[in-house]
Design a protein around this motif. Structure first.
Motif, PDB file in Angstrom:
ATOM      1  N   ASN A   9       1.507 -19.343  40.937  1.00 28.66           N
ATOM      2  CA  ASN A   9       2.221 -19.504  42.199  1.00 28.66           C
ATOM      3  C   ASN A   9       1.577 -20.604  43.047  1.00 28.66           C
ATOM      4  O   ASN A   9       2.276 -21.440  43.628  1.00 28.66           O
ATOM      5  N   ILE A  10       0.268 -20.604  43.105  1.00 28.31           N
ATOM      6  CA  ILE A  10      -0.434 -21.649  43.863  1.00 28.31           C
ATOM      7  C   ILE A  10      -0.187 -23.014  43.236  1.00 28.31           C
ATOM      8  O   ILE A  10       0.140 -23.979  43.929  1.00 28.31           O
ATOM      9  N   TYR A  11      -0.323 -23.094  41.917  1.00 26.29           N
ATOM     10  CA  TYR A  11      -0.114 -24.374  41.242  1.00 26.29           C
ATOM     11  C   TYR A  11       1.298 -24.911  41.447  1.00 26.29           C
ATOM     12  O   TYR A  11       1.496 -26.104  41.649  1.00 26.29           O
ATOM     13  N   LEU A  12       2.283 -24.016  41.399  1.00 26.71           N
ATOM     14  CA  LEU A  12       3.672 -24.459  41.480  1.00 26.71           C
ATOM     15  C   LEU A  12       4.155 -24.678  42.909  1.00 26.71           C
ATOM     16  O   LEU A  12       4.974 -25.565  43.145  1.00 26.71           O
ATOM     17  N   ASN A  13       3.657 -23.892  43.841  1.00 26.83           N
ATOM     18  CA  ASN A  13       4.197 -23.938  45.196  1.00 26.83           C
ATOM     19  C   ASN A  13       3.294 -24.594  46.230  1.00 26.83           C
ATOM     20  O   ASN A  13       3.747 -24.913  47.322  1.00 26.83           O
ATOM     21  N   ASN A  14       2.025 -24.773  45.891  1.00 24.47           N
ATOM     22  CA  ASN A  14       1.098 -25.370  46.843  1.00 24.47           C
ATOM     23  C   ASN A  14       0.048 -26.189  46.097  1.00 24.47           C
ATOM     24  O   ASN A  14      -1.144 -25.906  46.202  1.00 24.47           O
ATOM     25  N   PRO A  15       0.482 -27.169  45.331  1.00 24.41           N
ATOM     26  CA  PRO A  15      -0.485 -27.937  44.541  1.00 24.41           C
ATOM     27  C   PRO A  15      -1.537 -28.657  45.372  1.00 24.41           C
ATOM     28  O   PRO A  15      -2.627 -28.941  44.896  1.00 24.41           O
TER      29      PRO A  15
END
Length: 72
Positions: free
Chosen positions: A24-30
């Motif tokens: 989720n972090i990688y996809l939504n808040n790189p």
């Protein structure tokens, strides 16, 4: 419920949640991700961890439902 079964299930559920959180972090808040030079490899590894944890949960639940765990 058997305490060993419950502990094992919770272990794999925690692994699933951890993988979901990282993806989720990688996809939504790189921009929130520290400098990762191999971003693609990280995504692949965490996707595999997510898949593995889900498969392990499914397998564990099927063992309980079929009674195979008691046969050994």
């Amino acid at each position: 419920m058997n305490i060993l079964y419950e502990a094992t299930l919770k272990h794999f559920q925690a692994k699933e949640i951890e993988a979901l959180a990282v993806l989720n972090i990688y996809l939504n808040n790189p921009s929130g991700v520290a400098d990762h030079s191999n971003f693609l490899q990280e995504m692949i590894e965490w996707t595999q961890k997510l898949s593995d944890s889900r498969e392990n949960i499914k397998t564990l639940k099927s063992l309980l439902n079929t009674g195979e765990a008691n046969d050994e």
